[in-house]
Design a protein around this motif. Structure first.
Motif, PDB file in Angstrom:
ATOM      1  N   MET A   1      27.198 -17.578 -65.299  1.00  0.00           N
ATOM      2  CA  MET A   1      27.092 -16.628 -64.193  1.00  0.00           C
ATOM      3  C   MET A   1      28.502 -16.253 -63.744  1.00  0.00           C
ATOM      4  O   MET A   1      29.336 -17.107 -63.473  1.00  0.00           O
ATOM      5  N   GLU A   2      28.747 -14.984 -63.668  1.00  0.00           N
ATOM      6  CA  GLU A   2      30.067 -14.492 -63.289  1.00  0.00           C
ATOM      7  C   GLU A   2      30.206 -14.484 -61.766  1.00  0.00           C
ATOM      8  O   GLU A   2      29.334 -14.020 -61.044  1.00  0.00           O
ATOM      9  N   ARG A   3      31.326 -15.049 -61.299  1.00  0.00           N
ATOM     10  CA  ARG A   3      31.620 -15.059 -59.863  1.00  0.00           C
ATOM     11  C   ARG A   3      32.528 -13.886 -59.538  1.00  0.00           C
ATOM     12  O   ARG A   3      33.414 -13.541 -60.305  1.00  0.00           O
ATOM     13  N   LEU A   4      32.303 -13.265 -58.361  1.00  0.00           N
ATOM     14  CA  LEU A   4      33.080 -12.096 -57.960  1.00  0.00           C
ATOM     15  C   LEU A   4      33.910 -12.410 -56.711  1.00  0.00           C
ATOM     16  O   LEU A   4      33.470 -13.137 -55.819  1.00  0.00           O
ATOM     17  N   ASP A   7      36.727 -10.182 -51.746  1.00  0.00           N
ATOM     18  CA  ASP A   7      37.476  -9.045 -51.209  1.00  0.00           C
ATOM     19  C   ASP A   7      37.371  -7.815 -52.099  1.00  0.00           C
ATOM     20  O   ASP A   7      36.912  -6.771 -51.667  1.00  0.00           O
ATOM     21  N   CYS A   8      37.778  -7.949 -53.353  1.00  0.00           N
ATOM     22  CA  CYS A   8      37.858  -6.764 -54.221  1.00  0.00           C
ATOM     23  C   CYS A   8      36.691  -6.621 -55.181  1.00  0.00           C
ATOM     24  O   CYS A   8      36.479  -5.555 -55.759  1.00  0.00           O
ATOM     25  N   GLY A   9      35.927  -7.682 -55.398  1.00  0.00           N
ATOM     26  CA  GLY A   9      34.770  -7.607 -56.280  1.00  0.00           C
ATOM     27  C   GLY A   9      35.081  -7.853 -57.742  1.00  0.00           C
ATOM     28  O   GLY A   9      34.185  -7.799 -58.583  1.00  0.00           O
ATOM     29  N   ASN A  10      36.336  -8.105 -58.091  1.00  0.00           N
ATOM     30  CA  ASN A  10      36.694  -8.413 -59.478  1.00  0.00           C
ATOM     31  C   ASN A  10      36.181  -9.801 -59.846  1.00  0.00           C
ATOM     32  O   ASN A  10      35.945 -10.645 -58.987  1.00  0.00           O
ATOM     33  N   LYS A  19      36.846 -18.519 -54.362  1.00  0.00           N
ATOM     34  CA  LYS A  19      36.144 -17.372 -53.777  1.00  0.00           C
ATOM     35  C   LYS A  19      36.909 -16.063 -53.932  1.00  0.00           C
ATOM     36  O   LYS A  19      36.345 -14.992 -53.766  1.00  0.00           O
ATOM     37  N   PHE A  20      38.209 -16.151 -54.203  1.00  0.00           N
ATOM     38  CA  PHE A  20      39.058 -14.964 -54.286  1.00  0.00           C
ATOM     39  C   PHE A  20      39.847 -14.988 -55.586  1.00  0.00           C
ATOM     40  O   PHE A  20      40.200 -16.062 -56.089  1.00  0.00           O
ATOM     41  N   CYS A  21      40.191 -13.807 -56.095  1.00  0.00           N
ATOM     42  CA  CYS A  21      40.915 -13.759 -57.355  1.00  0.00           C
ATOM     43  C   CYS A  21      42.399 -14.101 -57.192  1.00  0.00           C
ATOM     44  O   CYS A  21      43.020 -14.601 -58.116  1.00  0.00           O
ATOM     45  N   ASP A  22      42.962 -13.869 -55.997  1.00  0.00           N
ATOM     46  CA  ASP A  22      44.358 -14.236 -55.750  1.00  0.00           C
ATOM     47  C   ASP A  22      44.614 -14.359 -54.242  1.00  0.00           C
ATOM     48  O   ASP A  22      43.724 -14.107 -53.422  1.00  0.00           O
TER      49      ASP A  22
END
Length: 121
Positions: A1-4, A7-10, A19-22
């Protein structure tokens, strides 16, 4: 399952609880939450500062009488104050920080400045 990213949805790569990409997205998300939470506080503080400013301008010598109309025309908002003080006689002074008023009658107010020494330790 891909996590997004919240904030940006990436898509997020890395730890399972991430929870966040950066850091930029994490900061953006948290700053946006704080802005929404603090909006009400900023609005109320703005009203309190304006009320204090009006009372200070109309009370140059520490005590004076003014009409309700004069306070309203200056933009005073009677719904906002910092505290009230009840005297031994039962008079209720309403304060906005160190400046306050006592209702004399429906059209007349006694404005006062509370002299209080603050000791810093």
């Amino acid at each position: 399952m891909e996590r997004l990213c919240l904030d940006c949805g990436n898509s997020i790569k890395g730890r399972a609880d991430k929870k966040f990409c950066d850091d930029s997205c994490r900061n953006n998300h948290n700053n946006r939450l704080k802005v929404e939470e603090n909006f009400v506080l900023r609005r109320i503080n703005s009203i309190l500062r304006k009320n204090r400013s009006i009372l200070a301008k109309l009370t140059p010598k520490g005590k004076t009488k003014v009409s309700r109309k004069k306070l309203i025309n200056a933009g005073f908002n009677f719904d906002y104050h910092t505290f009230s003080y009840v005297t031994q006689n039962g008079n209720v002074y309403v304060f906005c920080y160190e400046y306050g008023y006592l209702v004399l009658n429906e059209n007349s107010y006694l404005l006062v400045k509370r002299e209080e020494k603050l000791w810093l330790s």
